[in-house]
Every structure is written in C-alpha cells, then in structure tokens.
Design an enzyme around this catalytic site. Structure first.
Site, mmCIF file in Angstrom:
data_model
loop_
_atom_site.group_PDB
_atom_site.id
_atom_site.type_symbol
_atom_site.label_atom_id
_atom_site.label_comp_id
_atom_site.label_asym_id
_atom_site.label_seq_id
_atom_site.Cartn_x
_atom_site.Cartn_y
_atom_site.Cartn_z
ATOM 1 N N ARG A 48 -76.246 21.207 27.635
ATOM 2 C CA ARG A 48 -75.744 19.863 27.982
ATOM 3 C C ARG A 48 -75.878 19.654 29.486
ATOM 4 O O ARG A 48 -76.260 18.594 29.953
ATOM 5 C CB ARG A 48 -74.284 19.680 27.536
ATOM 6 C CG ARG A 48 -73.653 18.427 28.130
ATOM 7 C CD ARG A 48 -72.402 17.916 27.414
ATOM 8 N NE ARG A 48 -71.538 18.942 26.906
ATOM 9 C CZ ARG A 48 -70.722 19.726 27.640
ATOM 10 N NH1 ARG A 48 -70.680 19.576 28.946
ATOM 11 N NH2 ARG A 48 -69.982 20.646 27.070
ATOM 12 N N TYR A 101 -80.706 -8.276 29.215
ATOM 13 C CA TYR A 101 -80.951 -7.602 27.940
ATOM 14 C C TYR A 101 -79.657 -7.661 27.118
ATOM 15 O O TYR A 101 -78.570 -7.398 27.634
ATOM 16 C CB TYR A 101 -81.366 -6.155 28.216
ATOM 17 C CG TYR A 101 -81.487 -5.324 26.967
ATOM 18 C CD1 TYR A 101 -82.516 -5.545 26.071
ATOM 19 C CD2 TYR A 101 -80.555 -4.336 26.669
ATOM 20 C CE1 TYR A 101 -82.625 -4.793 24.915
ATOM 21 C CE2 TYR A 101 -80.657 -3.575 25.519
ATOM 22 C CZ TYR A 101 -81.691 -3.813 24.642
ATOM 23 O OH TYR A 101 -81.797 -3.078 23.497
ATOM 24 N N ASP A 173 -83.103 -2.700 36.539
ATOM 25 C CA ASP A 173 -83.569 -2.231 35.234
ATOM 26 C C ASP A 173 -85.075 -2.471 35.228
ATOM 27 O O ASP A 173 -85.542 -3.608 35.119
ATOM 28 C CB ASP A 173 -82.861 -3.010 34.120
ATOM 29 C CG ASP A 173 -83.302 -2.555 32.722
ATOM 30 O OD1 ASP A 173 -84.421 -2.032 32.598
ATOM 31 O OD2 ASP A 173 -82.532 -2.775 31.773
HETATM 32 C C1 LIG Z 1 -84.178 -1.468 25.338
HETATM 33 C C2 LIG Z 1 -83.630 -1.863 26.665
HETATM 34 C C3 LIG Z 1 -82.437 -1.328 27.149
HETATM 35 C C4 LIG Z 1 -81.607 -0.369 26.321
HETATM 36 O O1 LIG Z 1 -82.252 0.846 26.102
HETATM 37 P P1 LIG Z 1 -82.055 1.759 24.767
HETATM 38 O O2 LIG Z 1 -82.987 2.874 25.020
HETATM 39 O O3 LIG Z 1 -82.380 0.926 23.588
HETATM 40 O O4 LIG Z 1 -80.619 2.170 24.757
HETATM 41 C C5 LIG Z 1 -82.019 -1.707 28.403
HETATM 42 N N1 LIG Z 1 -82.723 -2.608 29.138
HETATM 43 C C6 LIG Z 1 -83.859 -3.155 28.710
HETATM 44 C C7 LIG Z 1 -84.587 -4.132 29.571
HETATM 45 C C8 LIG Z 1 -84.349 -2.812 27.455
HETATM 46 O O5 LIG Z 1 -85.482 -3.387 27.012
#
Ligand SMILES: *Cc1c(COP(=O)(O)O)cnc(C)c1O
Length: 378
Positions: A48, A101, A173
C-alpha cells in the site's frame, strides 16, 4: 531532459537489474522480505505504501509533466479526493469550472460540501469572474481545460496568477489534453491531476488516477494521504497504464488528425447546429488554446438540430462509434452527456444542453469514422 516520446518509453523503466527484463515486471506482492527489523532491501516494505511497478509509473508520470513528484491512485476521483483533503480544511472554499467533469462536481458538491468545504462554479474562460469568485478562504482553483463536455478553454498562466495572488493553489485536470499536448506546471499551475483511465492508459482497459507536482510539501501530504487512505492502483493496473503511456505520443497525433477530419465534416453538415473544438479559429478561446496547447486533442462535441430526441437517435445509430461513457481509448465512443456522463448535473448551474453529443475520436480509419457519422446523421 529528453524528448517526450523517449521519456514516455524509458522514464522509471530501466531494465530490471536482476534479470535484465526490458519491461518493468508486475510485482504482485503485498509485502517485502526484510533483512532486519529496520532493514529494507530495496526500499519497499508493504505494497500500500509503495510497490516497484507503481513506483515506475509514478516516476514516468512525473517525467511526462516535467515534474519532480508523481503519485498514482486507483482512479482519477481517488486522486481528486486526496488533493481536496491535502489542500482544504472545513471552512475553506474552492473555485471550480461551471462545466466541470460530472464526477468531480459530485465529489465536491455531494461529499466535500458536507465536510464544510464550499465551492463557487464559474466559467473559467472569464478571468474577471474567477477573480471575483476568490475569497480570503479560497485554497484551491480547480481548472479543467479543455472542459468536459463543452471544450471551453481556460488560460492556465492567467489562472495561476489569480490563484497565487489570493494565496490559493491552482490544480489543472489535464486528462483531456494529456502532457503531450499541454504541460500546466510549466505555465504556473501547482499540481496536475489525471484520470489515467483515459488517454494515458489509452486502451479502455484500466481505471487509474494521478497527482503530479513540483511542490515537495504538497507531495508529502499527498503521499501521506495515499498511504493513510490507501486508494492505490494494484501492480497490474500500474503496468497496464505504463504500457499504454509508451505509445501516447503517436496516439495523440492520430487522435488529433482524426478529430480535425471529423470536425470539418460536422461543420459542413446541415443536421449539426454547432461544433465545439478548440482547434477551430471560430472557437471563442482559440488563441489561448493555440498559446498553451501543442495541438487540440481528440475530443469533439456538437449540438444536433431537433433537440434531445435527434441527439439520442444519432447515438442509437452509429456502428463504429460505440455508445459508451469514458474517452481517450483507441476506439471511438459517442455519448449523450445530459443523460449519461453529466446526468448528475441536471437541475444545477452545471446542466449541459440536451441536444449535445460528445465524441471521443479514436484511432480507426478516418474514412470509416466519417462514413459512420454521416449514416447516423441521415
Ligand atoms: C474520467 C475523468 C475523471 C475521473 O477519473 P476516473 O478515473 O473515472 O475516476 C476526472 N476528470 C476528467 C476530466 C475525466 O474525464
């Protein structure tokens, strides 16, 4: 620093010193033998906390963003959860995009709000609106660019300036752009978040996330929470992600090529009322996109004349584009955000148009993708 494709293939991935294995092994073990009660052989004690396959992925992810620290998680949402807990306390405030998102919005609105973290949603292409949303308690500006599903563009360098002036951090992001097309840390962001489920993994076969930063103190907090809460990827997931990353550069070029071809077809089609793609000169933030992105990516959205019913009919009729959530894989996907990925935003400020379709343009032959869309549009 070597070029992007070289880093993608080699960073953190030296041949195994014991066997010569060219590919990083899948270290499927929960624990590691010790030479004494405080003597670790390779720096590993319990998986972990750290696992060699995951460590290789973390080194590679950091190298792709030109950063010092990378941490891998079991999903993009797990990465977001850790980032919010590393940076915010009850009573703090964050600024988020008004077309975030859906899962990010749900985490912030339905989970973190209950723990006393407030948020303001603003369109981040409007820098004055972002500046006006800042409060003395704002700890984080959460940016997505391009956004999902409307593909609006935010000026990362300008947002970093606004965040830093208010004593807050900027997280980008970078899932849609990938580090191949955009490197937010070089533009002033403090931390990059990825859903590695998407383009980095690239083959729709694994869920994962990452946090990448040059801020050693923040990374220490992130590592502490990664180990304390334990939302880590297993070694096979880390290995699949590493394998996907090796071809990221060539895949992104083809995603962009195919998306450009499809955008041109959609723009000329009478059944389509608008096309959202940052590479279009008519896109309202095209200049910012051209300044901070190498190319404009594989995501395209468009609105269909005839409202929700017409949009749903297109989704039902494509054959090469698969009707599915998610994005960033080799195969092309189509979806209806209002009923699928963004259903949780219904009735809120973040609600998306009912006639909107989102395309994740894959790596099939462009002619086949175009024929499929033309047939579905009728
Ligand atoms: C898919 C996505 C997420 C979340 O990620 P997961 O791997 O599904 O938990 C966050 N931000 C964006 C822009 C995404 O496309």
């Amino acid at each position: 620093m070597t070029g992007f494709a070289t880093r993608a293939i080699h960073a953190g991935q030296d041949p195994d010193p014991h066997t010569g294995s060219v590919i990083v092994p899948i270290h499927a073990t929960s624990t590691f033998a010790q030479d004494g009660v405080s003597g670790l052989r390779g720096g590993y004690e319990y998986a972990r906390t750290a696992n060699p396959t995951r460590a290789a992925l973390e080194t590679c992810l950091a190298a792709l963003e030109g950063a010092r620290h990378g941490r891998a998680f079991a999903s993009g949402m797990a990465a977001g959860d850790v980032l919010l807990r590393a940076t915010c306390r009850p009573g703090d405030h964050i600024v988020i995009p008004d077309d975030a998102y859906g899962g990010t919005f749900r985490l912030i609105d339905k989970v973190f709000r209950r723990w006393g973290i407030e948020h303001t949603a603003v369109g981040q292409a409007n820098l004055d609106a972002v500046a006006a949303a800042m409060r003395p308690t704002t700890r984080l500006v959460w940016c997505e660019t391009p956004t999902n599903p409307l593909l609006t563009i935010a000026d990362i360098a300008a947002l970093a300036g606004i965040a830093h002036q208010a004593g807050a951090r900027l997280v980008v992001d970078n899932t849609f752009a990938t580090p191949y097309l955009q490197t937010p840390l070089e533009l002033g962001a403090d931390v990059v978040l990825h859903s590695t489920t998407k383009y980095l993994g690239g083959h729709s076969d694994v869920i994962g996330g990452a946090l990448i930063t040059n801020d050693a103190a923040l990374d220490e907090q992130v590592a502490f929470l990664q180990n304390s809460a334990g939302a880590v990827p297993g070694p096979f997931d880390a290995w699949l992600t590493l394998r996907g990353i090796k071809t990221l550069a060539v895949r992104m070029e083809r995603h962009c090529d195919n998306a450009e071809r499809i955008v041109a077809v959609l723009q000329a089609h009478p059944a389509i009322s608008s096309v959202h793609y940052p590479g279009l000169e008519t896109h309202p933030n095209h200049e910012v996109a051209a300044k901070q992105m190498r190319r404009f990516g594989g995501m395209v959205s468009c609105t269909v004349r005839g409202g929700a019913a017409a949009a749903l009919a297109v989704c039902a009729q494509t054959r090469v584009f698969t009707l599915a959530e998610s994005l960033g894989g080799v195969e092309s996907l189509i979806e209806h955000p209002a009923r699928m990925t963004h259903a949780s935003t219904a009735g809120t400020q973040l609600e998306v148009p009912a006639e909107l379709l989102r395309l994740s343009v894959g790596l099939e032959d462009a002619e086949d993708l175009i024929d499929d869309l033309l047939a579905a549009l009728g």
